[in-house]
Design a protein around this motif. Structure first.
Motif: not given
Length: 982
Positions: A955-961
């Protein structure tokens, strides 16, 4: 005196016996040798303690001497069989020991007699000493002089080893002096056999020198170095043989060339070595032979068909010359290219598509431009190619001899042969249809099929997508069309942590600290300490649990400059309280470890420090860099300073010169943007408000002078504590720079040394390529011309003129070069842009640059500098990410090279940053991978372009990697990323 011995002497006691003899100056006369041996109890005087060197020696006396020399224990019982020892009982123990050791024997059998009072002959002396020291008689020897038949081989061997001198009669009695000389020579043989000596050095390859020794060496002590001539040190790596009696020196930065080279042995005490230096003559590499590797007289009809050739040098190796060192004549006039593969072979690619099958003939002639070695062959054009056979090249690991963890690779050539035995070149069709199966099955192994090194031949690169739990050997079964072949891939398990320790802090923890990094130490089940890379592997990072009190959060850093450390963010504990850190492995009993740290007072500014000093003198029109930092009470630099107990902290930068002008200091990144105080102020104030922090103060700055400047310029930085609006000065630092007058004549000028250059001009590996896409989807390209232009190519270097004052101070100079030429443009080309000079390599060799430049007083001077151009292929020695904290990016459009602020350093010391690294990546071969992806999926294409897609339920649209850059040589760096897809 001769000091060589063909066998290792076994008499350790004798060696120790003579140790004190060696400590003194070496005796030269027979009398001096006698005195030295007498001091050791080996010899004794005759009546009146006289040396009596001209007297004969009895056999009983000689038995005593040989006992002492060999360190034998007296054995009278062994002499009981002799019937003639009456009156010589004092010698019975010596005679028995010499007999038992098979050194001396009787003179008659029935009855058995020793003849103790008889004289020792020279040939008997030679025989006994040969036996004592393991010297075999010389078979079939012929000795000039009177000698018994039985003794001739012993006498010849004793003469060859320096034990006795040549004489006319060897049956004559041996004098005591002769025995003294022989005994002392024997000692020297023992001593030399104990010492380490160089035995032979020779060129064994274009970059290899073999070194052999007289005995096994202590490789922990031994140090080998190589020089050309008397002064030029040559960098090498050393590989010792298993028996430690020989070693191979591999030249790391250059090839052997014509001239004398010297190998020197060091690391030992001088008393423990003999020959420590040997030389050999080397020649320039030369191509001795070129040959076609195909036996077929046909070549397929295709747009690209590869014929392999082998060029061999004088050492029997594949010649190291680049493909540009060979010329090809092809008839008829068809499109062709000649490249060199990683296997050291030449690949001749021919376009025969327009020729007629079974009718047209292609004539090929290849020759080396310098050595004129040549080979020719006629090929009949055949039918279209189809794969008939597959072979796999040697597996090459990026690190050691196995894949040890993620980021490391195993690569091998996929050689597809057509019906005529020629190579089928790499193509998209091949790339898409090659299949690789691993046995036993391992889903953590993956493969990538490409032409990774751009040699026209398909490669298969194997890697791990996750760490494996145990080591293993896997069979890679490769299939394409109807052909198949296998390769063996070695995989080592990542080391698993079973014990933890929390290390010492290199700093203090202060109240309010935002980031604290604490070392974490881990050991495997065998008690071996894990490396940082092993510690942060997927296996271990998931096993280790951390907790903290006194800080907002805790994590194990798996990337960046602090990887492998425990990261505490936002210290919440007050001063004089405690921060407690705990680490444990849930699956391992008794792995729990905890440590407490006292929280110190909040950090406050304490003093200023100049970490980069400006030049003391400067020439008008030049610049001089400096750096000033704010240091806290604990000795660490500060980027910002918070208000503490009602006190705030500021710093002021004041500029002054003799004319009252305050406009001469600029930020290094923007040298034309002169720093100016705000209206109504006389200094630049860093008050930690907005962007004007201490971090801004600590950025590199430079003194900038105009062309006609004559001033003495200075800066002062003042650090203040402000309470209730009242500033108190804490510390200040000042420096001044004197502008050198235009009539200055006392400066010393020189052209700085130029580091070795890559042969960009004739290297077949340099080519124009696409390295990315513009916003409108058009290709971004770097051209061949750009890479070979000295003023813009990363393969080039700037030529710098520098100066020092009479007092030895460095003087900052502007760019004042007026002309530059190269003594050999086929080796190195130059370019002058304004007053900046550049040089770029063309082909391997050396050239001298002739540089003309203006001095400060307007005179024109000349100087020279030598440049070396090498043909060593570009490889990566270091990969570093400038951005190690979390970097925000968009869903698409960001480039990994830029996001990571990536620096890639090659083997020539050239640093490629951001998009320059992208431009030259076809040579650097840096690949990108992603891990620890949360919230979506991520791809990075061959040009470093990042694309991020969020999961449907994100829902936030944040993707971490984590984004990792890895070179083919195994160097890597990681940057954590947070992508916004909304």
């Amino acid at each position: 005196m001769k000091k060589s011995l063909s066998v290792v002497l076994s008499t350790a006691m004798a060696f120790s016996m003579f140790a004190s003899v060696a400590a003194a100056a070496e005796p030269t006369t027979t009398l001096e040798k006698y005195e030295a041996l007498k001091a050791q109890g080996i010899f004794e005087g005759t009546d009146g303690d006289k040396p009596a060197l001209e007297d004969a020696m009895t056999r009983a006396q000689f038995a005593k001497i040989i006992n002492k020399l060999k360190g034998l224990n007296e054995d009278a019982a062994a002499a009981a069989a002799y019937t003639d020892l009456e009156g010589s009982g004092w010698a019975a123990g010596f005679i028995g020991a010499a007999t038992k050791a098979n050194l001396m024997e009787g003179v008659s059998d029935v009855p058995l007699k020793f003849l103790p009072t008889g004289n020792v002959t020279v040939e008997q002396l030679a025989t006994v000493l040969d036996r004592a020291f393991g010297i075999a008689p010389t078979p079939g020897a012929s000795v000039s002089g009177n000698v018994s038949n039985w003794a001739e081989g012993y006498v010849a061997a004793a003469i060859a080893n320096g034990l006795i001198a040549k004489q006319s009669d060897y049956t004559a009695p041996a004098l005591r002096g002769q025995l003294v000389d022989a005994t002392y020579t024997a000692w020297q043989m023992i001593e030399d056999a104990q010492k380490v000596s160089l035995k032979e050095v020779k060129a064994a390859g274009v970059q290899k020198v073999t070194v052999s020794f007289n005995k096994a060496v202590d490789t922990a002590k031994a140090q080998l170095s190589l020089k050309k001539g008397s002064t030029i040190a040559v960098a090498t790596s050393v590989k010792w043989a298993d028996d430690k009696k020989s070693a191979t020196l591999t030249l790391t930065n250059t090839k052997l060339s014509a001239g004398q080279y010297t190998v020197t042995l060091g690391g030992y005490e001088s008393s423990a070595v003999g020959t420590t230096s040997l030389s050999f003559d080397a020649q320039d590499e030369a191509v001795q032979k070129i040959e076609f590797l195909t036996t077929s007289d046909y070549i397929a009809q295709a747009s690209k068909s590869i014929v392999k050739l082998k060029a061999t040098n004088q050492y029997g190796e594949n010649a190291s010359f680049s493909a540009g060192s060979y010329n090809a004549f092809i008839s008829p006039n068809i499109t062709y290219s000649l490249t060199k593969g990683d296997d050291g072979l030449l690949n001749l690619s021919l376009d025969t598509e327009a020729l007629r099958p079974n009718l047209d003939i292609v004539s090929v002639n290849i020759y080396h431009t310098d050595n004129r070695a040549t080979v020719s062959k006629n090929f009949t054009v055949g039918t279209a190619p189809f794969v008939q056979k597959m072979e796999l090249g040697d597996v090459k690991y990026s690190v050691d001899s196995a894949i040890n963890k993620r980021g490391e690779t195993a690569t091998f050539d996929l050689k597809l042969y057509d019906q005529y035995g020629n190579i089928v070149p790499h193509s998209v069709e091949v790339e898409k249809n090659v299949q690789v199966l691993f046995t036993p099955f391992e889903n953590k192994l993956e493969y990538n099929v490409k032409d990774h090194n751009s040699d026209g031949i398909t490669d298969v690169r194997v890697s791990l997508n996750k760490e494996v739990d145990k080591s293993g050997t896997y069979t890679a079964q490769v299939y394409y069309q109807g052909a198949s072949a296998t390769a063996t891939i070695n995989v080592n398990s990542s080391k698993v942590a079973t014990k933890l320790e929390i290390g010492e802090l290199g700093d203090v923890i202060a109240a309010g600290d935002q980031d604290v990094y604490i070392p974490l130490i881990a050991y495997d089940a065998n008690g071996n300490q894990l490396s940082t890379e092993d510690l942060i592997s997927d296996t271990n990072a998931k096993r280790i649990e951390l907790s903290v009190s006194g800080a907002k959060s805790v994590e194990l850093m798996t990337s960046g400059e602090n990887k492998g450390k425990i990261h505490l963010s936002e210290i919440t504990a007050q001063s004089r309280s405690m921060v407690s850190v705990t680490a444990y492995i849930p699956t391992v009993p008794n792995s729990y470890v905890s440590r407490q740290y006292t929280v110190n007072n909040v950090r406050t500014p304490d003093h200023l420090e100049i970490t980069t000093e400006p030049s003391k003198k400067i020439v008008a029109g030049a610049y001089s860099k400096f750096v000033v930092k704010v240091i806290d009470q604990y000795g660490k630099s500060m980027d910002t300073a918070k208000d503490v107990a009602g006190a705030s902290y500021i710093a002021k930068l004041v500029q002054k010169d003799t004319n009252g002008d305050t406009k001469f200091i600029a930020e290094d990144a923007s040298p034309t943007d002169i720093l100016k105080p705000k209206a109504g102020e006389t200094s630049i104030v860093y008050d930690n408000k907005g962007d004007n922090t201490f971090k801004q103060l600590s950025k590199t700055k430079r003194f900038v002078t105009t062309a006609g400047a004559t001033d003495t310029m200075s800066f002062t930085v003042e650090l203040y504590k402000v309470v209730g609006g009242n500033p108190t000065l804490l510390n200040s630092v000042s420096r001044q720079v004197e502008v050198v007058p235009s009539d200055e004549t006392g400066l010393t000028y020189q052209v700085d040394a130029v580091q070795p250059l890559f042969n960009a001009g004739d290297s077949s590996s340099v080519t124009g390529v696409t390295y990315g896409y513009n916003a409108d989807k058009t290709e971004q390209q770097i051209t061949l011309a750009e890479q070979r232009k000295a003023s813009v190519s990363k393969f080039a270097r700037q030529v710098i003129v520098s100066a020092t004052s009479p007092s030895g101070d460095k003087v900052a100079l502007p760019d004042t070069i007026t002309a530059i030429t190269s003594s050999n443009t086929s080796v190195a080309n130059v370019e002058l842009v304004g007053n900046k000079a550049y040089v770029i390599g063309n082909k391997a060799g050396t050239a001298t640059l002739n540089v003309s430049f203006k001095t400060v007083n307007g005179l024109t001077k000349q100087a020279t500098v030598e440049v070396t151009v090498k043909s060593d292929s570009i490889s990566v020695t270091k990969v570093a990410a400038g951005n190690t904290s979390v970097q925000p990016i968009k869903a698409t459009g960001d480039n990994a090279f830029v996001v990571m602020n990536l620096d890639v350093t090659d083997n020539y010391g050239v640093v490629y940053n951001k998009m320059n690294a992208a431009k030259y990546n076809y040579l650097l071969a840096v690949n990108f991978s992603v891990s620890n992806v949360q919230g979506g999926s991520v791809t990075v294409d061959q040009y470093g372009q990042i694309s991020v897609t969020a999961n449907a339920d994100n829902k936030t649209g944040e993707v971490t990697f984590d984004l990792t850059a890895t070179s083919a040589t195994g160097k890597s760096a990681t940057t954590p990323i947070k992508a916004s897809t909304k």
